[in-house]
Scaffold this motif. Sequence first.
Motif, short mmCIF file in Angstrom:
data_model
loop_
_atom_site.label_atom_id
_atom_site.label_comp_id
_atom_site.label_asym_id
_atom_site.label_seq_id
_atom_site.Cartn_x
_atom_site.Cartn_y
_atom_site.Cartn_z
N THR A 1 0.82 -1.10 -0.07
CA THR A 1 -0.21 0.20 -0.01
C THR A 1 0.75 1.35 -0.01
O THR A 1 0.59 2.30 -0.72
N GLN A 2 2.03 1.27 0.64
CA GLN A 2 2.66 2.73 0.72
C GLN A 2 3.91 2.60 -0.24
O GLN A 2 4.16 3.76 -0.49
N ILE A 3 4.43 1.50 -0.71
CA ILE A 3 5.50 1.63 -1.76
C ILE A 3 5.18 1.46 -3.13
O ILE A 3 5.28 2.11 -3.91
N PHE A 4 4.40 0.08 -3.38
CA PHE A 4 3.98 -0.19 -4.62
C PHE A 4 2.98 0.72 -5.22
O PHE A 4 3.30 1.27 -6.28
N MET A 5 1.97 0.75 -4.39
CA MET A 5 0.75 1.70 -4.75
C MET A 5 1.16 3.25 -4.73
O MET A 5 0.74 4.03 -5.77
N GLY A 6 2.14 3.49 -3.79
CA GLY A 6 2.37 4.96 -3.89
C GLY A 6 3.19 5.47 -5.02
O GLY A 6 3.02 6.65 -5.75
N SER A 7 4.23 4.63 -5.45
CA SER A 7 5.16 4.74 -6.73
C SER A 7 4.27 4.64 -7.96
O SER A 7 4.32 5.28 -8.71
N THR A 8 3.35 3.76 -7.98
CA THR A 8 2.31 3.41 -9.06
C THR A 8 1.56 4.75 -9.43
O THR A 8 1.48 5.00 -10.52
N ALA A 9 1.04 5.18 -8.18
CA ALA A 9 0.09 6.19 -8.54
C ALA A 9 0.89 7.58 -8.81
O ALA A 9 0.46 8.36 -9.63
N ASP A 10 1.99 7.81 -8.21
CA ASP A 10 3.01 9.05 -8.44
C ASP A 10 3.08 8.99 -10.25
O ASP A 10 3.32 10.00 -10.90
N PHE A 11 3.62 7.74 -10.62
CA PHE A 11 3.83 7.67 -12.14
C PHE A 11 2.74 8.22 -13.00
O PHE A 11 2.80 8.92 -13.92
N ILE A 12 1.58 7.57 -12.65
CA ILE A 12 0.32 7.74 -13.59
C ILE A 12 -0.03 9.23 -13.28
O ILE A 12 -0.54 9.51 -14.29
N ALA A 13 0.06 9.89 -12.03
CA ALA A 13 -0.27 11.23 -11.94
C ALA A 13 0.91 12.14 -12.68
O ALA A 13 0.07 13.10 -13.26
N LEU A 14 1.78 11.89 -13.01
CA LEU A 14 2.71 12.50 -13.68
C LEU A 14 2.73 12.45 -15.33
O LEU A 14 2.89 13.46 -15.92
N TYR A 15 2.33 11.14 -15.57
CA TYR A 15 2.48 10.86 -17.26
C TYR A 15 1.35 10.48 -17.87
O TYR A 15 1.44 10.14 -19.06
N PHE A 16 0.38 10.39 -16.88
CA PHE A 16 -1.21 9.96 -17.74
C PHE A 16 -1.55 10.88 -18.83
O PHE A 16 -1.83 10.63 -19.81
N PRO A 17 -1.20 12.26 -18.68
CA PRO A 17 -1.79 13.07 -19.73
C PRO A 17 -0.92 12.81 -21.03
O PRO A 17 -1.51 12.99 -22.25
N VAL A 18 0.38 12.45 -21.10
CA VAL A 18 0.94 12.35 -22.39
C VAL A 18 0.55 10.96 -22.63
O VAL A 18 0.69 10.83 -23.96
N PHE A 19 0.29 9.83 -22.02
CA PHE A 19 -0.12 8.84 -22.53
C PHE A 19 -1.57 8.77 -23.21
O PHE A 19 -1.80 8.51 -24.52
N LEU A 20 -2.31 9.58 -22.40
CA LEU A 20 -3.54 9.97 -23.11
C LEU A 20 -3.78 10.57 -24.23
O LEU A 20 -4.38 10.36 -25.16
N LEU A 21 -3.14 11.68 -24.39
CA LEU A 21 -3.22 12.70 -25.45
C LEU A 21 -2.45 11.92 -26.55
O LEU A 21 -2.82 12.02 -27.85
N GLY A 22 -1.39 11.28 -26.38
CA GLY A 22 -0.71 10.54 -27.52
C GLY A 22 -1.36 9.33 -28.01
O GLY A 22 -1.40 9.13 -29.33
N ALA A 23 -2.10 8.65 -27.21
CA ALA A 23 -3.16 7.61 -27.84
C ALA A 23 -4.34 8.25 -28.83
O ALA A 23 -4.54 7.63 -29.69
N VAL A 24 -4.97 9.25 -28.15
CA VAL A 24 -5.93 9.81 -28.84
C VAL A 24 -5.58 10.47 -30.08
O VAL A 24 -6.16 10.22 -31.28
N PHE A 25 -4.17 11.12 -30.16
CA PHE A 25 -3.49 11.64 -31.27
C PHE A 25 -3.28 10.58 -32.49
O PHE A 25 -3.83 10.79 -33.60
N GLY A 26 -2.81 9.53 -31.97
CA GLY A 26 -2.49 8.63 -32.88
C GLY A 26 -3.79 7.84 -33.50
O GLY A 26 -3.71 7.39 -34.59
#
Length: 481
Positions: free
Chosen positions: A49-74
């Motif tokens: 809960t504190q390490i795995f999920m914390g790091s996973t959530a941080d990555f999604i919070a930071l890079y989700f817009p890039v993944f989302l917009l890139g997928a829609v653009f393609g």
Amino acid sequence: MLGIVVILITLGLLIYLAYRGISLLILAPALATFAVVASLEGRVLASYTQIFMGSTADFIALYFPVFLLGAVFGKLMEDSGSAEVLANAIIERLGSNRAILAVVLSCAVMTYGGVSLFVVAFAVFPIAAALFRQADIPKRLIPATIALGAFTFTMTALPGTPAIQNAIPMPYFGTSPFAAPGLGVITAVVMFSLGMLWLQYRARKLAKEGYGDHDDADFTPDKELRERAAGEGFDLMELPVEQQPVGPPPILIAVLPLVLVIAINLVFTFLIIPRMDTDYLALPIYGETAIDQVRGIWSVIAALVLSLLVLIATNWRRLTGLKQSVDNGANASLLPIFNTASLVGFGAVIASLGAFLLIRDTVVGVGGDNPLISLAIAVNVLAGMTGSASGGMSIALSTLGETYLEMAQVHGINPELLHRVTAVATGGLDTLPHNGAVITLLAITRLTHRQAYFDLAMTAMVVPFASLVVLITLGTLFGSF
């Protein structure tokens, strides 16, 4: 000693089970838990809960817009017909006598402009098959040719590429998508040149073999291929939506969004954002950060959003299924980012184990006084182990990024050079046989590892590795430029 053995066994299981097709969404947390239990450190629930999920959530919070917009653009580039128009235009201009170059360039133009590898492979393969058949070039060289254009220099080396491999290092090193532009261009030229030399050499050597007896007529992704592709980290939503026959866009309309992605990215990085008042970022509500930590992400987001609006406006009549295309593109971003984020969480748990300190010290010590060497090795090895360029890079940077930045400051190395070495290093061992993109590309082309993997590995693994050596050598001698 037990801890090191456990980490090595866990990584070995990750490679084997990922290759067997088990979802990383299940595999990453399960193996992270196994590592905690087997190492006798016992903090199972807290590690999850504190390490795995914390790091996973941080990555999604930071890079989700890039993944989302890139997928829609393609997705919109595909559904508007722009991707096919670009591929056809380049291939028709060069002709069958330059079939290999035509396919490489058509893939390169689209991926450098932000179109996903998955979309490019599906769009280009039918054209490449017809062109190679006409030129009587062995079909088994098609995957290597597509890989050279889509998986290599446009993904990691060329400055300004919106590829996630070029975006991930930015927050860690405070850099932009255009980090070390001169070195990036030189590395890209080396990759392209060596790859083309290999493909042309193989085409001459295998000339008597000819295209071969392959049935490529009326290529459509069948159900089995769609399911297999989805299982390798892509999403079925990325496949084309059936549109009303309005006619393909003119070449200038097709290429405009790709040009805008790079141009707007450049303008925001060096002109608009530096002139903005961003002192407010130091406030607690905004995470007490600095503009260098978010400038690159902001630039990519702005470039993709504005280019998407232009793409929709110029293809309004062609995108008769616009809502479905956008929905499918958005849905298609979920599996890739959650796969990568799960690997980041896995890496964070491994890094929390006591034995990891020994591994870290050993890895950092490789290369002596040159941290670029150990950084390149760490990223390459982790990319190979995870079968993912972005996943391996994310694990390396989340666990060792701060250490390498401190080492760079001690040795007077520009963080931009760290960025470019990190990005290019992801494009090597990630192309081992268990890599999802490799498996999917072979499935699309209906070839086996035995038939096509050797040449694919040469263009997408050996050539990038040789280019990485050139990059590190030039960066060590002349610094970042």
